[in-house]
Design a protein around this motif. Structure first.
Motif, PDB file in Angstrom:
ATOM      1  N   PHE A 179      50.637  -7.053  18.396  1.00  0.00           N
ATOM      2  CA  PHE A 179      50.946  -5.641  18.580  1.00  0.00           C
ATOM      3  C   PHE A 179      52.325  -5.470  19.203  1.00  0.00           C
ATOM      4  N   ASN A 180      52.640  -6.281  20.221  1.00  0.00           N
ATOM      5  CA  ASN A 180      53.956  -6.204  20.845  1.00  0.00           C
ATOM      6  C   ASN A 180      55.065  -6.607  19.875  1.00  0.00           C
ATOM      7  N   LEU A 181      54.803  -7.659  19.104  1.00  0.00           N
ATOM      8  CA  LEU A 181      55.804  -8.113  18.157  1.00  0.00           C
ATOM      9  C   LEU A 181      56.094  -7.046  17.098  1.00  0.00           C
ATOM     10  N   THR A 211      59.595  -4.867  16.675  1.00  0.00           N
ATOM     11  CA  THR A 211      60.251  -4.882  15.370  1.00  0.00           C
ATOM     12  C   THR A 211      60.495  -3.465  14.861  1.00  0.00           C
ATOM     13  N   LYS A 212      59.499  -2.623  15.011  1.00  0.00           N
ATOM     14  CA  LYS A 212      59.620  -1.242  14.537  1.00  0.00           C
ATOM     15  C   LYS A 212      60.593  -0.437  15.379  1.00  0.00           C
ATOM     16  N   ARG A 213      60.530  -0.589  16.690  1.00  0.00           N
ATOM     17  CA  ARG A 213      61.376   0.203  17.588  1.00  0.00           C
ATOM     18  C   ARG A 213      62.863  -0.115  17.380  1.00  0.00           C
ATOM     19  N   GLU A 216      66.133 -11.889  14.840  1.00  0.00           N
ATOM     20  CA  GLU A 216      66.357 -11.067  16.032  1.00  0.00           C
ATOM     21  C   GLU A 216      65.108 -10.992  16.896  1.00  0.00           C
ATOM     22  N   LEU A 217      63.955 -10.902  16.257  1.00  0.00           N
ATOM     23  CA  LEU A 217      62.702 -10.882  17.011  1.00  0.00           C
ATOM     24  C   LEU A 217      62.514 -12.199  17.755  1.00  0.00           C
ATOM     25  N   LYS A 218      62.792 -13.285  17.084  1.00  0.00           N
ATOM     26  CA  LYS A 218      62.695 -14.597  17.721  1.00  0.00           C
ATOM     27  C   LYS A 218      63.662 -14.684  18.900  1.00  0.00           C
ATOM     28  N   HIS A 219      64.878 -14.227  18.719  1.00  0.00           N
ATOM     29  CA  HIS A 219      65.878 -14.250  19.796  1.00  0.00           C
ATOM     30  C   HIS A 219      65.402 -13.456  21.005  1.00  0.00           C
ATOM     31  N   ASN A 266      69.893   5.120  19.762  1.00  0.00           N
ATOM     32  CA  ASN A 266      69.046   4.018  19.295  1.00  0.00           C
ATOM     33  C   ASN A 266      69.853   2.737  19.093  1.00  0.00           C
ATOM     34  N   ASP A 267      71.033   2.871  18.508  1.00  0.00           N
ATOM     35  CA  ASP A 267      71.871   1.698  18.256  1.00  0.00           C
ATOM     36  C   ASP A 267      72.356   1.070  19.558  1.00  0.00           C
ATOM     37  N   GLU A 268      72.725   1.903  20.537  1.00  0.00           N
ATOM     38  CA  GLU A 268      73.191   1.383  21.824  1.00  0.00           C
ATOM     39  C   GLU A 268      72.084   0.630  22.547  1.00  0.00           C
TER      40      GLU A 268
END
Length: 266
Positions: free
Chosen positions: A113-115, A119-121, A128-131, A163-165
């Motif tokens: 759920f956190n992953l 990813t969605k947020r 990037e998720l792994k990082h 969001n980008d910042e």
């Protein structure tokens, strides 16, 4: 007599040799049994005795090598390694920082759920998720609705950040997700408002101690607004909300590092 003594000596030598071979065989068998008795999860992580004791203290489990459910631990390790494409070194790093992986009952639901939420947020790809997770393994165990999401919403609204910042800052310093909203972010935002300093300093200096943060804010104000113009502890509201220029740049996430930046206030 000499012949009898020679035979007896030979018998004694053979007997001693036999005992030696038996002893060596027993030691080899003992070593083999010991190797077979090692938990598979320990072998997967190459955990030393000292590291095992540290994991045991974190999990409040004595004799962790004997008492931890080996089948569940191995299953969880394989799942998290496959999900994030971790090599063995990265897997060990993540587990040492988030040891509950070893005994989680619902790794597929709680951690997943956190992953998925991260990813969605932040619109993350797999790398990037792994990082992010390798940079802050405890992010797997933090509550998304009660901890991470309110923190992100607060920072994005109050500072404010696009969001980008926010995405860029989190990827550059994942540890900012681990600092306490109530004990770190809110008091520091109020402090910056009190002295009319740019609120972005809160995330730029998030890793610093309170004293270091206050000193750095005072230094920033003094540097950008000399004393002859106004008091060194005050900037105008217009300046506080102005987008930084090349000559009036706010410090970025990577500008100021210190050895204690990975200390979390969860």
């Amino acid at each position: 007599k000499r012949k009898a003594m020679s035979h007896r000596f030979a018998d004694i030598v053979l007997l001693c040799l036999g005992f030696s071979l038996v002893a060596v065989g027993c030691l080899g068998l003992s070593s083999t049994v010991q190797q077979q008795a090692l938990p598979r999860w320990r072998s997967m992580l190459s955990v030393t005795e000292e590291e095992g004791e540290r994991l045991g203290r974190r999990l409040n489990v004595k004799q962790i090598f004997a008492k931890l459910n080996d089948e569940r631990a191995v299953r969880n390790l394989e799942k998290i390694q496959r999900r994030l494409d971790l090599d063995d070194r990265e897997l060990k790093h993540v587990v040492m920082r988030q040891p509950n992986i070893l005994r989680a009952n619902a790794i597929d639901t709680d951690y997943e759920f956190n992953l998925k939420s991260l990813t969605k947020r932040f619109d993350l790809d797999d790398a990037e998720l792994k990082h992010l997770v390798v940079g802050l393994p405890p992010v797997l165990g933090l509550s998304w609705p009660l901890n991470i999401e309110p923190k992100l919403d607060f920072l994005q609204k109050e500072i404010p950040l696009t969001n980008d910042e926010l995405r860029r800052r989190v990827l550059k310093r994942p540890t900012m997700l681990g600092y306490s909203l109530e004990r770190r972010y809110k008091p520091r935002i109020q402090f910056c408002r009190d002295v009319q300093a740019p609120l972005r300093l809160v995330v730029s200096y998030a890793a610093r101690t309170d004293k270091q943060f206050h000193d750095l804010v005072a230094q920033w104000i003094k540097t950008h607004h000399p004393q002859e113009d106004r008091p060194t502890d005050v900037v105008t509201k217009e300046e506080a909300t102005t987008t930084p220029t090349a000559n009036n740049r706010l410090p970025d996430d990577g500008d100021h590092r210190h050895p204690g930046e990975t200390t979390l206030e969860l």
